[in-house]
Scaffold this active site. Structure first.
Site, short mmCIF file in Angstrom:
data_model
loop_
_atom_site.label_atom_id
_atom_site.label_comp_id
_atom_site.label_asym_id
_atom_site.label_seq_id
_atom_site.Cartn_x
_atom_site.Cartn_y
_atom_site.Cartn_z
N HIS A 177 0.84 -1.20 0.00
CA HIS A 177 0.00 0.00 0.00
C HIS A 177 0.87 1.25 0.00
CE1 HIS A 177 0.71 0.67 4.31
NE2 HIS A 177 0.39 -0.59 4.53
N CYS A 221 2.89 -4.81 6.56
CA CYS A 221 2.76 -4.70 5.10
C CYS A 221 4.04 -4.17 4.47
CB CYS A 221 1.61 -3.74 4.76
SG CYS A 221 -0.01 -4.32 5.31
#
Length: 166
Positions: free
Chosen positions: A130, A142
């Site tokens: 992201h 992430c």
């Protein structure tokens, strides 16, 4: 193509090396990944699909499946729930992450195939690529890139491609 992210937070985007933010809990073997540990799991992950905030950004140019995020989109992170590590609709009774965020991190999300075939309860959920926060502040597990670099990767990505965190 197999995109490579190094432990030092670098990724090659077609001959151009760019920064990537990784988990605040460090890097861990995928077999040691646990829900909520903040670690980025080592491994090779399929590029599943892309979601984006249509009210903020244009749809990314990519050959991967794409859909707009809706205000009621969530992602279940409750290990004891049948929808663990799956998208859910809010309101949802079990613990879940809100995909409709105000901070811009999820303006573009690339869902990675971590712990999803089938999900193992507690082995980590919502491992995405992201948009970065600030000056590449650590994530909750992430991989995060500058929004322009997310778009550059997606423009080259196609079904069957993978991302390796090594």
């Amino acid at each position: 193509m197999d995109w490579q992210v190094s432990r030092t937070g670098q990724i090659d985007l077609g001959g151009r090396t760019v920064r990537a933010a990784l988990g605040k809990g460090g890097i861990t073997d995928a077999s040691d990944k646990r829900e909520g540990d903040g670690a980025t799991p080592l491994g090779r992950y399929a590029l599943r699909r892309v979601m984006y905030r249509a009210d903020r950004v244009d749809a990314p140019d990519t050959a991967l499946p794409v859909r707009a995020i809706r205000p009621d989109d969530g992602w279940c992170d409750a290990p004891d729930d049948p929808a663990y590590n799956r998208p859910v609709r809010k309101p949802y009774p079990a613990s879940h992450e809100d995909l409709w965020r105000e901070d811009g991190l999820y303006d573009i999300i690339l869902v990675l195939g971590h712990n999803d075939d089938p999900p193992v309860p507690g082995a980590g959920s919502a491992i995405f690529l992201h948009c970065k926060r600030g000056d590449y502040e650590p994530t909750l597990g992430c991989v995060a890139l500058d929004p322009d670099d997310v778009r550059a990767l997606l423009a080259q990505a196609k079904p069957g491609d993978t991302l390796t965190i090594s």
